[in-house]
Design an enzyme around this catalytic site. Structure first.
Site, PDB file in Angstrom:
ATOM      1  CG  ASN A 168      -1.653 -28.337 -40.126  1.00 27.99           C
ATOM      2  OD1 ASN A 168      -1.485 -29.376 -40.569  1.00 27.99           O
ATOM      3  ND2 ASN A 168      -2.656 -27.759 -39.956  1.00 27.99           N
ATOM      4  CD  GLU A 169      -5.609 -29.628 -42.521  1.00 26.53           C
ATOM      5  OE1 GLU A 169      -6.472 -28.816 -41.988  1.00 26.53           O
ATOM      6  OE2 GLU A 169      -5.711 -30.825 -42.630  1.00 26.53           O
ATOM      7  CD  GLN A 179      -4.577 -35.009 -33.101  1.00 23.86           C
ATOM      8  OE1 GLN A 179      -4.544 -34.851 -31.948  1.00 23.86           O
ATOM      9  NE2 GLN A 179      -4.874 -33.873 -33.713  1.00 23.86           N
ATOM     10  CG  ASN A 213      -6.400 -26.856 -37.890  1.00 26.17           C
ATOM     11  OD1 ASN A 213      -5.843 -27.361 -38.859  1.00 26.17           O
ATOM     12  ND2 ASN A 213      -7.833 -27.387 -37.639  1.00 26.17           N
ATOM     13  CD  GLU A 266      -3.629 -33.467 -39.836  1.00 21.42           C
ATOM     14  OE1 GLU A 266      -4.812 -33.550 -39.862  1.00 21.42           O
ATOM     15  OE2 GLU A 266      -2.860 -32.294 -39.599  1.00 21.42           O
ATOM     16  CD  GLU A 324      -3.695 -30.244 -33.535  1.00 23.50           C
ATOM     17  OE1 GLU A 324      -4.044 -31.219 -34.712  1.00 23.50           O
ATOM     18  OE2 GLU A 324      -4.113 -29.181 -33.995  1.00 23.50           O
TER      19      GLU A 324
HETATM   20  O1  AHR Z   1      -6.155 -33.962 -36.793  1.00 18.30           O
HETATM   21  C1  AHR Z   1      -7.207 -33.069 -36.392  1.00 18.30           C
HETATM   22  C2  AHR Z   1      -7.015 -31.824 -37.300  1.00 18.30           C
HETATM   23  O2  AHR Z   1      -7.306 -32.176 -38.680  1.00 18.30           O
HETATM   24  C3  AHR Z   1      -5.697 -31.158 -37.562  1.00 18.30           C
HETATM   25  O3  AHR Z   1      -5.367 -30.415 -36.558  1.00 18.30           O
HETATM   26  C4  AHR Z   1      -5.969 -30.499 -38.708  1.00 18.30           C
HETATM   27  O4  AHR Z   1      -4.618 -30.337 -39.388  1.00 18.30           O
HETATM   28  C5  AHR Z   1      -6.964 -31.282 -39.592  1.00 18.30           C
HETATM   29  O5  AHR Z   1      -7.713 -30.591 -40.347  1.00 18.30           O
END
Ligand code: AHR
Length: 506
Positions: A172-173, A350, A72, A292, A27
């Site tokens: 995403n989310e 990550q 995010n 994730e 990310e």
């Molecule tokens: O991996 C960190 C964050 O965790 C990501 O940006 C988000 O998708 C999740 O809440």
């Protein structure tokens, strides 16, 4: 010493080992990209500015896919900012992490980096501040061979071959109030279905992932998946899951049992997706993309609050992992493999610096965190078919999850290469476990290797100065006789056993 037992039988197949289980996530957050995978001027940087020392560790980690560019971050991202001549790319504020994004690394750089490492890219779309049109534009830029405005732009930008990205995350989310462009399930389900239909009109072979819940504690968990899938069932292939765990208030026993929650989460999403399937009278089954997952000390992050000065590539959530964290990560991989009948893709979040197995210093070294090791060894060893095992083990009381077995395990069987493997954790905080494994159904003729990650100090970690303080070590407390194996597992440990099988006579 406690005792436990289990049986391996090649007939108890769950699913093939899916290589996409060993995915990761890059990310634009903190130092994952900048001074992580990309640092022009670093002594090991190649002509593209990619750190070779990091690339070597990524190779060793065995990563198969990488999800990009967020997270995010993607929900406010304009992909066009990250392509074309670097001196003309705009500098922008990133609302998700309160950082300044220089856009010196973008889609074409990511694809070049991934392809060099033999990694499959998994692209996330901005369905927060943007929508269908930008998604199909990005698809045209990335995958269309040429002869159209956007594909010709890619060619002009130095990528004559189409990027050929198959897997796309539809946002995403978006169930999370923190997400830029947060939506209701109804709003998101419609948008996901419309975007998926338009993308499929361009390429029916794409694999599309709808956003599931951000975690299983979300108030809308379950209802979100059901409503989104009611609207998008025919248009998508996957629903996503995200989960992060940490030790709370010194409660190590509960932390070590985190996969009790992960297992329940996966099984609940499978049940929800299959209920929608029944209601809609469909035959297709939705697969799960656990895109994730990791240990993340989120409480520390929330205490820190967002940076006020919009820094470039700041040090954000650079958790330093210990032995217990590595055991939980190894256990999460056991859970993912065990659910391989439905979880066919996953991304550890990550890859570098940001809650990551690989750490770097700008201009300095790169090293392996403790969690690197169970990931790398599982990715290198798991092959063939996943086998179901049912350990018979003593129970340990936990405050969060009640009684959980001290042993959790999964096995794989690769008849083509005469190999089998067992992945096992001892979640006892104090006791060794002598684990007996009945292997008579497998005709094992030897233990090729047995390695255990453990330490007298469950909180020992690796650092730039002592990068190999915690590594898996050969476990010599193992015997194989008459098809029965016994191995001693230290408390708070993760172990991999590789078995050599007798080749069938022709
Ligand atoms: O991996 C960190 C964050 O965790 C990501 O940006 C988000 O998708 C999740 O809440």
């Amino acid at each position: 010493m406690l005792t436990a037992s289990m049986t391996l039988d090649p007939a108890f197949r769950i699913a093939p080992v899916h290589r996409r289980t060993f995915g990761s996530f890059v990310e634009h957050m903190g130092r994952c990209v900048y001074t992580g995978i990309y640092e022009p001027g670093h002594p090991t940087a190649d002509a593209d500015g990619f750190r070779r020392d990091v690339a070597d560790l990524v190779r060793e980690l065995g990563v198969t896919t990488v999800r990009y560019p967020g997270g995010n971050f993607v929900s406010g991202y304009r992909w066009e900012d990250g392509v074309g001549p670097k001196d003309r790319r705009p500098v922008r504020r990133d609302l998700a992490w309160h950082s300044t994004e220089t856009n010196q690394f973008g889609l074409d750089e990511f694809i070049r980096w991934a392809r060099t490492l033999g990694i499959e890219p998994m692209m996330a779309l901005n369905l927060g501040t943007r929508g269908l049109q930008e998604a199909v534009d990005l698809l045209e830029y990335a995958n269309h061979p040429g002869g159209t405005h956007l594909s010709d732009l890619r060619v002009a930008n130095g990528s004559p071959e189409p990027h050929g990205i198959r897997m796309w995350c539809l946002g995403n989310e978006l169930d999370g109030p923190w997400q830029t462009g947060h939506k209701t399930a109804r709003e998101y389900g419609r948008l996901a279905a419309e975007t998926a239909a338009a993308m499929r009109a361009s390429d029916p072979g794409l694999e599309l992932v709808a956003c599931g819940s951000s975690n299983s504690a979300m108030p809308t968990f379950g209802a979100w998946e059901a409503e989104v899938l009611e609207l998008a069932y025919d248009s998508v292939d996957y629903i996503s899951l995200h989960a992060y765990y940490q030790e709370h208030d010194g409660d190590l026993a509960s932390f070590l049992a985190s996969t009790a929650d992960m297992d329940h989460f996966i099984e609940s999403v499978v049940a929800t997706a299959d209920a929608v399937r029944a209601r809609l009278k469909r035959t297709k089954r939705i697969q799960l993309s656990f895109d994730e997952w990791n240990v993340w000390y989120q409480s520390r992050f929330h205490d820190a609050g967002p940076p006020a000065d919009w820094p470039i590539a700041p040090r954000v959530i650079e958790d330093r992992y210990n032995v217990a964290d590595a055991v939980v990560v190894g256990n999460m991989l056991i859970s993912l493999l065990r659910h391989g009948d439905r979880v066919t893709a996953a991304s550890q979040a990550q890859l570098v610096n940001v809650i990551a197995p690989i750490m770097t210093e700008p201009g300095g070294p790169a090293w392996r965190q403790t969690i690197f090791h169970p990931f790398a060894l599982t990715a290198a060893t798991a092959a063939g078919q996943v086998l179901r095992v049912e350990p018979d083990a003593p129970l340990q009381e936990t405050a969060r999850y009640g009684e959980v077995p001290v042993i959790d395990a999964v096995a794989t069987h690769d008849p083509d290469n005469d190999q089998a493997a067992v992945f096992v954790v001892n979640r006892s905080t104090t006791e060794q476990v002598a684990l007996g494994i009945d292997l008579r159904g497998l005709d094992a003729h030897g233990v090729a290797d047995c390695r255990t990650l453990s330490d007298d100090d469950a909180y020992a970690a690796n650092t730039a100065e002592a990068p190999d303080r915690v590594v898996p070590r050969p476990n010599r407390d193992i015997r194989l006789q008459d098809g029965r194996l016994t191995v001693v597992l230290p408390p708070v440990s993760w172990t991999v056993i590789r078995l050599a099988l007798a080749t069938e006579p022709a």
